[in-house]
Motif scaffolding. Structure first.
Motif, PDB file in Angstrom:
ATOM      1  N   CYS A 215      57.371   7.031 -38.567  1.00 50.91           N
ATOM      2  CA  CYS A 215      56.182   6.933 -37.709  1.00 50.91           C
ATOM      3  C   CYS A 215      55.878   8.295 -37.109  1.00 50.91           C
ATOM      4  N   ILE A 216      54.617   8.717 -37.190  1.00 52.59           N
ATOM      5  CA  ILE A 216      54.202   9.948 -36.530  1.00 52.59           C
ATOM      6  C   ILE A 216      53.084   9.624 -35.538  1.00 52.59           C
ATOM      7  N   VAL A 217      52.979  10.437 -34.519  1.00 53.24           N
ATOM      8  CA  VAL A 217      51.966  10.256 -33.473  1.00 53.24           C
ATOM      9  C   VAL A 217      51.047  11.471 -33.479  1.00 53.24           C
ATOM     10  N   LEU A 218      49.746  11.234 -33.659  1.00 55.10           N
ATOM     11  CA  LEU A 218      48.725  12.277 -33.599  1.00 55.10           C
ATOM     12  C   LEU A 218      47.745  11.902 -32.496  1.00 55.10           C
ATOM     13  N   SER A 219      47.828  12.587 -31.357  1.00 56.97           N
ATOM     14  CA  SER A 219      47.026  12.239 -30.179  1.00 56.97           C
ATOM     15  C   SER A 219      46.092  13.379 -29.797  1.00 56.97           C
ATOM     16  N   GLY A 220      45.178  13.060 -28.902  1.00 58.95           N
ATOM     17  CA  GLY A 220      44.248  14.082 -28.441  1.00 58.95           C
ATOM     18  C   GLY A 220      44.960  15.216 -27.727  1.00 58.95           C
ATOM     19  N   SER A 221      45.924  14.856 -26.862  1.00 60.58           N
ATOM     20  CA  SER A 221      46.709  15.857 -26.144  1.00 60.58           C
ATOM     21  C   SER A 221      48.032  15.240 -25.727  1.00 60.58           C
ATOM     22  N   LEU A 222      48.948  16.080 -25.299  1.00 55.30           N
ATOM     23  CA  LEU A 222      50.255  15.632 -24.836  1.00 55.30           C
ATOM     24  C   LEU A 222      50.412  15.980 -23.368  1.00 55.30           C
ATOM     25  N   GLY A 223      50.912  15.017 -22.589  1.00 53.88           N
ATOM     26  CA  GLY A 223      51.166  15.229 -21.171  1.00 53.88           C
ATOM     27  C   GLY A 223      52.647  15.106 -20.863  1.00 53.88           C
ATOM     28  N   LYS A 224      52.981  15.231 -19.620  1.00 51.49           N
ATOM     29  CA  LYS A 224      54.375  15.195 -19.192  1.00 51.49           C
ATOM     30  C   LYS A 224      55.051  13.894 -19.626  1.00 51.49           C
ATOM     31  N   GLY A 225      56.203  14.031 -20.241  1.00 50.15           N
ATOM     32  CA  GLY A 225      56.998  12.879 -20.625  1.00 50.15           C
ATOM     33  C   GLY A 225      56.730  12.341 -22.013  1.00 50.15           C
ATOM     34  N   TRP A 226      55.904  13.035 -22.810  1.00 52.43           N
ATOM     35  CA  TRP A 226      55.573  12.531 -24.144  1.00 52.43           C
ATOM     36  C   TRP A 226      56.807  12.358 -25.031  1.00 52.43           C
ATOM     37  N   GLU A 227      57.902  13.052 -24.687  1.00 53.36           N
ATOM     38  CA  GLU A 227      59.114  12.995 -25.511  1.00 53.36           C
ATOM     39  C   GLU A 227      59.687  11.585 -25.632  1.00 53.36           C
ATOM     40  N   ILE A 228      59.287  10.691 -24.716  1.00 61.56           N
ATOM     41  CA  ILE A 228      59.787   9.320 -24.784  1.00 61.56           C
ATOM     42  C   ILE A 228      59.416   8.661 -26.115  1.00 61.56           C
ATOM     43  N   LEU A 229      58.322   9.108 -26.735  1.00 61.00           N
ATOM     44  CA  LEU A 229      57.913   8.540 -28.015  1.00 61.00           C
ATOM     45  C   LEU A 229      58.914   8.879 -29.114  1.00 61.00           C
ATOM     46  N   GLN A 230      59.502  10.055 -29.035  1.00 65.76           N
ATOM     47  CA  GLN A 230      60.551  10.407 -29.996  1.00 65.76           C
ATOM     48  C   GLN A 230      61.790   9.553 -29.771  1.00 65.76           C
ATOM     49  N   GLN A 231      62.085   9.289 -28.510  1.00 63.36           N
ATOM     50  CA  GLN A 231      63.233   8.442 -28.197  1.00 63.36           C
ATOM     51  C   GLN A 231      63.026   7.022 -28.717  1.00 63.36           C
ATOM     52  N   GLN A 232      61.759   6.607 -28.793  1.00 60.33           N
ATOM     53  CA  GLN A 232      61.469   5.251 -29.235  1.00 60.33           C
ATOM     54  C   GLN A 232      61.300   5.126 -30.746  1.00 60.33           C
ATOM     55  N   GLY A 233      61.365   6.246 -31.455  1.00 61.90           N
ATOM     56  CA  GLY A 233      61.343   6.133 -32.911  1.00 61.90           C
ATOM     57  C   GLY A 233      60.401   7.052 -33.653  1.00 61.90           C
ATOM     58  N   ALA A 234      59.453   7.706 -32.962  1.00 63.40           N
ATOM     59  CA  ALA A 234      58.541   8.613 -33.663  1.00 63.40           C
ATOM     60  C   ALA A 234      59.299   9.876 -34.091  1.00 63.40           C
TER      61      ALA A 234
END
Length: 386
Positions: A318-337
């Motif tokens: 799974c990859i995440v492509l978002s408009g921008s990244l804010g503080k704490g975005w790393e949680i998505l990597q912890q959840q599997g991205a």
């Protein structure tokens, strides 16, 4: 190689379907022979009905209800199999329906949301799945309950209009005209907000300023909400503040839970269930998700984090492509991205809002180009399942 693109909306710029199609264009520019399926996603807020209908065999019902300021507005819900309906309160009582100069939660009402529920029940619906994000209101759900036949009376026995300014005037609640079909109808509430009805994290202090309330309005509304909570406690022998999510949608969460025995569920998880997301994962080699801004909240009940989690369980990249990244975005990597990218830096937000398609396309095309050059694509596409 089969790719599933399941993005949330990029709020204020692109719908979830539009965002998914832009990402698809970027991927096809690099891998023109790939098989790509776009699934619009949502988590109970804007776009939930469209997303569910896109993935199911449901149909849309369109009708007129009372808007948050009392004007007629067009609303809709999705009719699903099994006499079920998926609806968004924002279609009838949402902030997007109120011009910025008229936003004042003392005067807005959820009445139209109740009308929408009544219309569905009278059309044969017996399970209402209601997303309650994006409200313009802070009326404790009184407007919606009033539309369903429940009357709120002041100290002289007069019926109140059921808006924010009515909160502090309620002295009694009359159930004698309650809509008879409510007894036969299950209400499922899609909300990932856990805020209580009152207090610093409550419906007023946490959310009313976003709906147009200045500091004086906040204080008036909070006093009214505390009074309303006390009336509810006398009526139901239950403290609304103890109900997780009672402060959602300006207190509509409390009304749905207490008056209608509504069951609060995760909007993101219910969306994945309704869409049958797991069946799509069975044949997927890659899932791409995204949203307008990914930050620490993305992993706390939002659809982006839920998709990353589900992909990890199915062992699908799974990859995440978002408009921008804010503080704490790393949680998505912890959840599997395994990869998380933003189209622009925080300093480029103004440009991104003006050119959402261009920014997202460039991000997608660049990501897949780099992915191709890294050899990751070749490894996946040569796998037995690819």
């Amino acid at each position: 190689m089969h790719i599933i693109i399941a993005a949330d909306s990029f709020k204020g710029t692109l719908s979830s379907l539009e965002a998914g199609n832009v990402i698809k264009e970027g991927a096809l520019s690099v891998f023109p022979s790939s098989s790509i399926e776009v699934l619009p996603m949502a988590d109970g807020g804007e776009g939930t009905v469209e997303a569910v209908l896109h993935c199911t065999a449901g149909e849309k019902a369109v009708f007129t209800v009372t808007g948050p300021l009392g004007e007629p507005v067009q609303a809709s819900y999705g009719r699903l199999s099994g006499n079920r309906a998926i609806m968004e309160m924002a279609e009838a009582s949402g902030l997007m329906l109120v011009p910025e100069e008229k936003r004042n939660p003392l005067f807005t009402s959820t009445f139209g949301t109740g009308e929408m529920m009544a219309q569905a029940m009278e059309a044969g619906i017996r399970t209402i799945i209601l997303g309650i994000g994006g409200s313009a209101t802070c009326d404790g759900g009184m407007g919606a309950m009033k539309a369903l036949g429940i009357r709120f009376l002041d100290k002289e026995g007069r019926e109140l209009p059921g808006r924010g300014a009515s909160l502090g005037q309620v002295e009694a609640i009359d159930f004698s005209r309650r809509h008879p079909l409510l007894a036969e109808t299950e209400v499922i509430v899609l909300s990932d907000v856990k805020n209580p009805l009152c207090g610093e994290r409550g419906a007023v202090r946490a959310f009313a300023p976003q709906k147009g309330a200045d500091s004086a309005m906040v204080e008036e509304l909070e006093r009214g909400m505390v009074h309303y909570r006390n009336i509810l406690e006398k009526t139901f022998r239950k403290n609304a503040d103890a109900i997780p999510g009672s402060g959602a949608a300006g207190g509509l969460g409390a009304a749905l839970a207490l008056f209608l025995h509504g069951r609060m569920v995760s909007g993101a998880e219910e969306m994945l269930r309704l869409a049958g997301f797991d069946k799509y994962l069975q044949d997927a080699d890659l899932v791409v998700t995204g949203e307008g801004r990914s930050d620490g909240q993305s992993g706390e009940g939002k659809i982006t984090g839920a998709i990353a989690n589900r992909c990890r369980k199915w062992n699908v990249p799974c990859i995440v492509l978002s408009g921008s990244l804010g503080k704490g975005w790393e949680i998505l990597q912890q959840q599997g991205a395994f990869a998380v990218h933003g189209a622009v830096s925080p300093e480029e937000q103004e440009w991104a809002m003006a050119h959402p398609r261009a920014g997202l396309y460039q991000l997608a095309e660049t990501f897949f180009r780099n992915w191709q050059e890294s050899g990751t694509w070749a490894v996946l596409s040569s796998s037995p399942e690819g």
